[in-house]
Design a protein around this motif. Structure first.
Motif, PDB file in Angstrom:
ATOM      1  N   ILE A 106      17.080 -11.168  38.992  1.00  0.00           N
ATOM      2  CA  ILE A 106      16.004 -11.017  39.433  1.00  0.00           C
ATOM      3  C   ILE A 106      14.685 -11.921  39.093  1.00  0.00           C
ATOM      4  O   ILE A 106      14.602 -12.068  37.969  1.00  0.00           O
ATOM      5  CB  ILE A 106      15.440  -9.623  39.350  1.00  0.00           C
ATOM      6  N   ASP A 108      11.043 -12.863  39.168  1.00  0.00           N
ATOM      7  CA  ASP A 108       9.600 -12.347  39.615  1.00  0.00           C
ATOM      8  C   ASP A 108       8.561 -13.365  39.490  1.00  0.00           C
ATOM      9  O   ASP A 108       8.009 -13.903  38.580  1.00  0.00           O
ATOM     10  CB  ASP A 108       9.091 -11.223  38.356  1.00  0.00           C
ATOM     11  N   CYS A 168      14.450  -2.648  41.473  1.00  0.00           N
ATOM     12  CA  CYS A 168      14.967  -2.243  39.930  1.00  0.00           C
ATOM     13  C   CYS A 168      15.539  -0.872  40.014  1.00  0.00           C
ATOM     14  O   CYS A 168      16.471  -0.271  39.380  1.00  0.00           O
ATOM     15  CB  CYS A 168      13.889  -2.417  38.935  1.00  0.00           C
ATOM     16  N   LEU A 178      19.196  -2.940  33.267  1.00  0.00           N
ATOM     17  CA  LEU A 178      18.213  -3.873  33.812  1.00  0.00           C
ATOM     18  C   LEU A 178      17.466  -4.318  32.346  1.00  0.00           C
ATOM     19  O   LEU A 178      17.066  -3.797  31.566  1.00  0.00           O
ATOM     20  CB  LEU A 178      17.215  -3.205  34.446  1.00  0.00           C
ATOM     21  N   VAL A 201      16.286  -9.991  34.348  1.00  0.00           N
ATOM     22  CA  VAL A 201      14.985 -10.239  35.015  1.00  0.00           C
ATOM     23  C   VAL A 201      14.112 -11.259  34.427  1.00  0.00           C
ATOM     24  O   VAL A 201      13.896 -11.261  33.197  1.00  0.00           O
ATOM     25  CB  VAL A 201      14.109  -8.945  34.977  1.00  0.00           C
ATOM     26  N   ILE A 213       7.422  -3.930  36.886  1.00  0.00           N
ATOM     27  CA  ILE A 213       8.826  -4.088  36.330  1.00  0.00           C
ATOM     28  C   ILE A 213       9.280  -3.746  35.094  1.00  0.00           C
ATOM     29  O   ILE A 213      10.487  -3.026  34.830  1.00  0.00           O
ATOM     30  CB  ILE A 213       9.186  -5.369  36.788  1.00  0.00           C
ATOM     31  N   GLU A 216      10.467  -0.259  34.281  1.00  0.00           N
ATOM     32  CA  GLU A 216      11.900  -0.127  34.900  1.00  0.00           C
ATOM     33  C   GLU A 216      13.015  -0.575  33.867  1.00  0.00           C
ATOM     34  O   GLU A 216      14.251  -0.252  34.231  1.00  0.00           O
ATOM     35  CB  GLU A 216      12.022  -0.664  36.372  1.00  0.00           C
ATOM     36  N   LEU A 217      12.760  -1.261  33.000  1.00  0.00           N
ATOM     37  CA  LEU A 217      13.929  -2.033  32.082  1.00  0.00           C
ATOM     38  C   LEU A 217      14.415  -1.200  31.255  1.00  0.00           C
ATOM     39  O   LEU A 217      13.820  -0.411  30.548  1.00  0.00           O
ATOM     40  CB  LEU A 217      13.078  -3.500  31.575  1.00  0.00           C
TER      41      LEU A 217
END
Length: 252
Positions: A106, A108, A168, A178, A201, A213, A216-217
């Motif tokens: 991903i 960003d 995510c 993630l 990411v 984001i 969400e990791l």
């Protein structure tokens, strides 16, 4: 690369109705240039279509559009993408069906085309199954991006999404770990195991990974360095962590 150079090297469709029909026909459109002061039901419908089909747009004054494109564009020019975007859900299902361990990347808001192309080249070489980019803020996928990737963009699937934090969440629900890579990471990249289904990411050159984001990791890692420079650029960082993942997974 500025818009004038991009227009000269990119296939395009011009005119309000032709562009709307191209969107409805699911032509792969990289970006739509729109005259800033256009009003009326047609422009409202166009903006709805752009939102529904996850296509980025840029408002330009009429004089700028006329300079870029000499024909009767009616205030709307669609730049066509040289690749076909693919839904990440379909790619993930295929990877699972083939009995493989997914590795997604991903990006960003990686906006520099040189970095973006280099990352795609590393990703294709080091076993990434799929790349996910945002609708807004990412480098445009055009002839220059393909050149900078040494053609790798033609050999790896890419999807474009409006909300990467939501992506995510969906990937996590599908069993992926993630992991963000940033100089703010608390763990060394060599201290983490990468055998599970995984999405890496990487953040923008300027701002890093968006805070929505980061929430969400599962983990945030960093690359250990011994020099005086405090960080690597995003393309170099991506190549290093993907190389370690490939090593752990038996890629070499």
């Amino acid at each position: 690369m500025d818009e004038e150079k991009r227009i000269s090297k990119t296939d395009y469709i011009y005119g309000m109705h032709p562009v709307m029909e191209a969107i409805k026909a699911q032509k792969t459109i990289d970006k739509v240039l729109v005259q800033s002061d256009l009003k009326g039901p047609n422009i409202t419908e166009l903006r709805r279509l752009l939102k529904d089909h996850k296509i980025s747009s840029q408002n330009l004054p009429l004089g700028r559009l006329n300079h870029l494109y000499k024909k009767n564009h009616q205030g709307v020019v669609a730049l066509l993408s040289p690749i076909e975007f693919q839904p990440y859900e379909e790619v993930l299902n295929k990877v699972y069906e083939e009995g493989r361990t997914p590795l997604f990347l991903i990006l960003d808001r990686v906006s520099d085309v040189g970095n973006f192309g280099a990352i795609c080249r590393s990703a294709e070489c080091l076993g990434v199954d799929h790349i996910i980019i945002p609708v807004k803020g990412s480098a445009q996928i055009n002839d220059e991006a393909i050149k900078r990737s040494s053609g790798a963009l033609l050999n790896i699937s890419v999807s474009r999404e409006r909300d990467l934090a939501e992506v995510c969440q969906k990937l996590a629900a599908s069993g992926l770990q993630l992991i963000g890579c940033s100089e703010k990471g608390e763990k060394n990249i060599y201290e983490v195991k990468y055998e599970l289904p995984l999405a890496i990411v990487m953040g923008s050159e300027r701002d890093g990974i968006n805070s929505t984001i980061v929430k969400e990791l599962n983990d945030m890692v960093q690359i250990p360095m011994s020099g005086k420079t405090d960080s690597l650029n995003v393309a170099a960082s991506t190549a290093i962590i993907l190389s370690e993942i490939s090593r752990q997974r038996g890629g070499f």
